[in-house]
Design a protein around this motif. Structure first.
Motif, PDB file in Angstrom:
ATOM      1  N   GLY A 647       0.810  -1.227   0.000  1.00 51.62           N
ATOM      2  CA  GLY A 647       0.000   0.000   0.000  1.00 51.62           C
ATOM      3  C   GLY A 647       0.835   1.265   0.000  1.00 51.62           C
ATOM      4  N   ILE A 648       2.141   1.172  -0.324  1.00 52.50           N
ATOM      5  CA  ILE A 648       2.965   2.385  -0.431  1.00 52.50           C
ATOM      6  C   ILE A 648       2.432   3.227  -1.581  1.00 52.50           C
ATOM      7  N   VAL A 649       1.993   2.552  -2.626  1.00 52.33           N
ATOM      8  CA  VAL A 649       1.363   3.242  -3.757  1.00 52.33           C
ATOM      9  C   VAL A 649       0.017   2.574  -3.989  1.00 52.33           C
ATOM     10  N   ASP A 650      -0.958   3.361  -4.477  1.00 51.65           N
ATOM     11  CA  ASP A 650      -2.327   2.844  -4.549  1.00 51.65           C
ATOM     12  C   ASP A 650      -2.612   1.985  -5.776  1.00 51.65           C
ATOM     13  N   SER A 651      -1.968   2.266  -6.895  1.00 50.28           N
ATOM     14  CA  SER A 651      -2.355   1.548  -8.114  1.00 50.28           C
ATOM     15  C   SER A 651      -1.157   1.336  -9.029  1.00 50.28           C
ATOM     16  N   PRO A 652      -1.221   0.310  -9.900  1.00 47.22           N
ATOM     17  CA  PRO A 652      -0.140   0.103 -10.868  1.00 47.22           C
ATOM     18  C   PRO A 652       0.071   1.336 -11.752  1.00 47.22           C
ATOM     19  N   ALA A 653      -1.025   2.008 -12.102  1.00 45.09           N
ATOM     20  CA  ALA A 653      -0.891   3.173 -12.993  1.00 45.09           C
ATOM     21  C   ALA A 653      -0.080   4.277 -12.310  1.00 45.09           C
ATOM     22  N   GLU A 654      -0.357   4.527 -11.031  1.00 43.68           N
ATOM     23  CA  GLU A 654       0.403   5.572 -10.326  1.00 43.68           C
ATOM     24  C   GLU A 654       1.874   5.179 -10.197  1.00 43.68           C
ATOM     25  N   ALA A 655       2.116   3.897  -9.910  1.00 37.01           N
ATOM     26  CA  ALA A 655       3.508   3.434  -9.774  1.00 37.01           C
ATOM     27  C   ALA A 655       4.242   3.596 -11.103  1.00 37.01           C
ATOM     28  N   ASP A 656       3.608   3.183 -12.173  1.00 39.08           N
ATOM     29  CA  ASP A 656       4.259   3.270 -13.491  1.00 39.08           C
ATOM     30  C   ASP A 656       4.546   4.720 -13.879  1.00 39.08           C
ATOM     31  N   MET A 657       3.570   5.587 -13.638  1.00 35.94           N
ATOM     32  CA  MET A 657       3.771   6.993 -14.009  1.00 35.94           C
ATOM     33  C   MET A 657       4.866   7.623 -13.138  1.00 35.94           C
ATOM     34  N   ALA A 658       4.924   7.223 -11.871  1.00 38.05           N
ATOM     35  CA  ALA A 658       5.948   7.790 -10.972  1.00 38.05           C
ATOM     36  C   ALA A 658       7.346   7.485 -11.507  1.00 38.05           C
ATOM     37  N   LEU A 659       7.555   6.255 -11.977  1.00 33.09           N
ATOM     38  CA  LEU A 659       8.899   5.904 -12.453  1.00 33.09           C
ATOM     39  C   LEU A 659       9.208   6.556 -13.802  1.00 33.09           C
ATOM     40  N   ILE A 660       8.188   6.740 -14.604  1.00 26.79           N
ATOM     41  CA  ILE A 660       8.414   7.404 -15.901  1.00 26.79           C
ATOM     42  C   ILE A 660       8.728   8.886 -15.672  1.00 26.79           C
ATOM     43  N   TYR A 661       7.930   9.542 -14.833  1.00 25.63           N
ATOM     44  CA  TYR A 661       8.128  10.977 -14.588  1.00 25.63           C
ATOM     45  C   TYR A 661       9.299  11.263 -13.646  1.00 25.63           C
TER      46      TYR A 661
END
Ligand code: NAD
Length: 716
Positions: A647-661
């Motif tokens: 639960g450090i991050v809520d969703s795969p989409a947020e995790a993926d965008m965090a690493l891209i950005y």
């Protein structure tokens, strides 16, 4: 009313002009979804069947014209294979050609954004009038696609091959002046006069004063280029475009090929070529990933807007503590985006450096004519340097960016809390120290959280917003609202060592250390990972981050996660650190740095690093490319999966965008979870198990194994 639907209407005006107005019900913008495309066909049926239509005018009932195709429909259509893609494209291609073939003149009033399909329908009209605030463009390559509704056919016939290639391959939006200069539009008028002007133009065409058939014929005929001109136009351009885009992004070259292979043909023949190229692009992994990212970006934007709605008041006054690399960058970005900011340091030298940095960035914008000197002055005036806490009472958000030392941070945070009002939110820009730990001496921990910017602040889009155990929604809302105002992408995560991005970056660095320990050449590892799509390989990245910073953070991570990240050998970064090679900042790290002609650091290989490493690493040996990729990526991917599970991050989409950005994970791979889905979790688990001997970082979680066994994916 000739036609009335949910997406558009057709109404006869007094003078025999049929106004086809796009106004998609229930949406804030017009887009070409299936409904709109289908109603567009019906509207054309109605126009063709009606008596007395002397001209057709396309307008919009919204502040935009049409923003393009409905990207949410792409996934389903593209998954059906080539036929599904072709089906999605055919009907609107026919619509636009039917519009272009009507026996009466046609005009479009482009009142706002006309992008992608929205601009392609404009190109199907005889006359294009553009409002002063409108923008046009064909941005399909940004989604790994090419224009598929005649953009690569009509645009080069309207503006010439060179401009069309430039516009389509770069996918940039064009302002009215550029569109007019390129003859992509016939005239630019104030938006409130647009419709009247379009009607007048149509009346002149109806009366025969203007010949609308000339431009129509040009758009339907081959492009008059001789072979030498064509060679010049396409041969060098294709090489240039290919080099700019890189091999992982095939669509810009496909767009140029569509123009090249269609230029000698008639419109209808050229449209078939375009369709083939579109279908090819739509089926690449790159398009799938980039479309996925577009949707993920919209999703994180919605979450951030949701937080902003909860904010108690607009963020009007900010402060930053520490005027170093990060503090100076934060002050610049805040002031540039309109929020006045106090910049406090304990050292006048720090303040001078911070101001100097802001000055340099702004001067560059002035040089490039993207800012006037007057505006530059206004931005600088919004930064108030100070050595004291005077007038800190009415600050909405304070960002602490002093040195990365928990003791110093505790002292600074405790002190500033006594200088501000009860509701001031205090955020720390720490890269690694736990927010819960930093909150310990505070009397209002609910108003405290992390706001983690990335370096350089003005360039990196991500801000990790870290909520500690006691952080209130009130504080999160203020900080997300402030990040939004600064033009950043805020992603809210929970507290742990390294938070989300650094927590997964250091296992990746650990993979690198083990490879070098086992005899890999760090330059070879960099090359393989750069070819895989990273903007820089791990050794180069360490040099850029700063090896001292990296080693320090490795220590924090080792303490936080000893079972996985505890140090068991002298890593290459330790060797560099001990030798005083801190990376780009002091001109030597894994590489040495020289200044290039523009004064920027340029890396060069140096034997010294290899000599220093020799006593600590196995004899140099060659590793297969796949082994390097797997040994680098498995620890990062499994750690990211852990973050989602915890639960450090809520969703795969947020995790993926965090690493891209945040760290430039290759966008064409769609993010790590998208990459895992792509290779399949069962395959990933098999790969990871090959490296079980390398330690805990290589062990997939139980949940990953369960998902692999049941064929589940992260994006479902
Ligand atoms: P820096 O050394 O460039 O700047 C720190 C500044 O803080 C100096 O100007 C110093 O004079 C000032 N300072 C020290 N004590 C102070 C006090 N009591 N009150 C006010 N100012 C004080 O450091 P930096 O690289 O800008 O890093 C600052 C913070 O940002 C750290 O927590 C770091 O981990 C974090 N961070 C850094 C990066 C990066 O790449 N540099 C990236 C993300 C986050």
């Amino acid at each position: 009313m000739l036609f009335s639907g949910k997406a558009l209407t057709v109404q006869m005006l007094d003078n025999g002009i049929a106004e086809l107005k796009f106004d998609l019900q229930g949406e804030s913008v017009n887009k070409f979804n299936r409904q709109t495309v289908s109603e567009f066909s019906q509207a054309l049926d109605a126009i063709e069947a009606a008596d007395g239509v002397k001209g057709v005018l396309l307008t919009s009932g919204k502040s935009v014209f049409i923003v393009g195709a409905d990207i949410t429909e792409f996934g389903d259509a593209f998954s059906v294979g080539a036929e599904g893609v072709a089906d999605l494209m055919n009907q609107n291609n026919e619509n636009i050609s039917r519009l272009e073939d009507l026996p009466v003149p046609t005009a479009v009033a482009i009142n706002g954004y006309a992008l992608g399909g929205g601009f392609e329908v404009c190109l199907g009209c005889d006359f294009r009038l553009m409002g002063e605030e409108a923008k046009v463009g064909l941005p399909e390559v940004k989604l790994g696609l090419i224009p598929g509704w005649g953009g690569t056919v009509r645009l080069p016939r309207v503006v010439g091959v060179d401009v069309a290639v430039e516009w389509i391959a770069a996918g940039k939006e064009q302002k009215p002046a550029a569109a007019l200069e390129a003859h992509a539009v016939d005239t630019v008028v104030p938006t409130d006069k647009l419709k009247d002007a379009a009607i007048k133009l149509l009346e002149r065409a109806i009366s025969g004063e203007l010949d609308y058939k000339i431009s129509r014929e040009t758009k339907k005929s081959p492009i008059p280029l001789n072979d030498t001109e064509a060679l010049m136009a396409f041969f060098t351009t294709k090489a240039f475009v290919g080099q700019q885009a890189g091999k992982n992004y095939p669509s810009p070259v496909a767009a140029v090929e569509s123009i090249e292979q269609g230029y000698k043909l008639t419109r209808d023949e050229a449209l078939k070529i375009e369709q083939e190229k579109f279908v090819f692009c739509a089926q690449t992994g790159t398009a799938k990933s980039l479309v996925g990212l577009f949707l993920a970006d919209q999703a994180i934007g919605k979450v951030a807007k949701g937080w902003e709605k909860k904010v108690d008041k607009p963020i009007e006054r900010a402060a930053v503590l520490g005027a170093g690399i990060m503090g100076g960058g934060i002050a610049y970005q805040s002031a540039y985006k309109g929020t006045p900011i106090k910049m406090k340091d304990i050292d006048q030298k720090g303040i001078d450096l911070g101001l100097d940095e802001a000055n340099k960035l702004l001067s560059k914008l002035v040089d490039r004519k993207r800012l006037t000197p007057v505006k530059m002055g206004e931005v600088l005036n919004r930064i108030e340097p100070t050595l004291s806490y005077d007038d800190f009472g009415d600050i909405d958000v304070i960002v602490e960016a002093v040195v990365e030392n928990p003791k110093v941070k505790h002292a600074v945070l405790k002190e500033v809390e006594t200088k501000v009002s009860e509701d001031t939110v205090i955020a720390s820009n720490t890269s690694t120290i736990s927010i819960n730990h930093l909150a310990e001496p505070l009397s209002r921990p609910e108003n405290f959280l992390g706001m983690h910017f990335f370096n350089p602040v003005h360039k990196m889009p991500l801000v990790e917003v870290i909520r500690g155990e006691k952080t209130s929604d009130f504080a999160v809302a203020r900080v997300v609202a402030y990040a939004n105002k600064m033009g950043k992408k805020a992603i809210v995560v929970r507290d742990c060592p390294g938070f989300l991005v650094n927590r997964v970056l250091f296992p990746y660095f650990a993979g690198f250390s083990m490879l070098v320990r086992d005899g890999a050449d760090f330059q070879a590892v960099d090359k393989v990972m750069e070819r895989w799509g990273w903007p820089m390989g791990p050794a180069y990245l360490m040099d850029v981050v700063g090896i001292d910073t990296g080693v320090h953070a490795e220590g924090v991570m080792a303490e936080g996660f000893p079972e996985r990240m505890g140090k068991t050998f002298t890593a290459a970064s330790d060797v560099m650190y001990k030798a005083g090679r801190y990376g780009q900042k002091n001109g030597k790290g894994f590489y040495s740095y020289e200044q290039d002609k523009k004064g920027r650091p340029k890396k060069v290989a140096t034997e010294e690093s290899y000599e220093l490493l020799k006593p600590h690493v196995a004899e140099r040996c060659e590793f297969e490319k796949d082994e390097i990729i797997e040994r680098m990526m498995v620890p990062m991917a499994t750690e990211l999966a852990r973050c989602l599970e915890e639960g450090i991050v809520d969703s795969p989409a947020e995790a993926d965008m965090a690493l891209i950005y945040g760290i430039g994970f290759p966008p064409f791979r769609g993010g790590i979870f998208a990459w895992l889905d792509n290779i399949g979790l069962d395959e990933f688990v098999k790969i990871a198990d090959k490296y079980a001997d390398l330690g805990e970082l290589y062990k997939p979680t139980d949940r990953m194994r369960e998902m692999a066994a049941s064929g589940k994916t992260y994006y479902g």
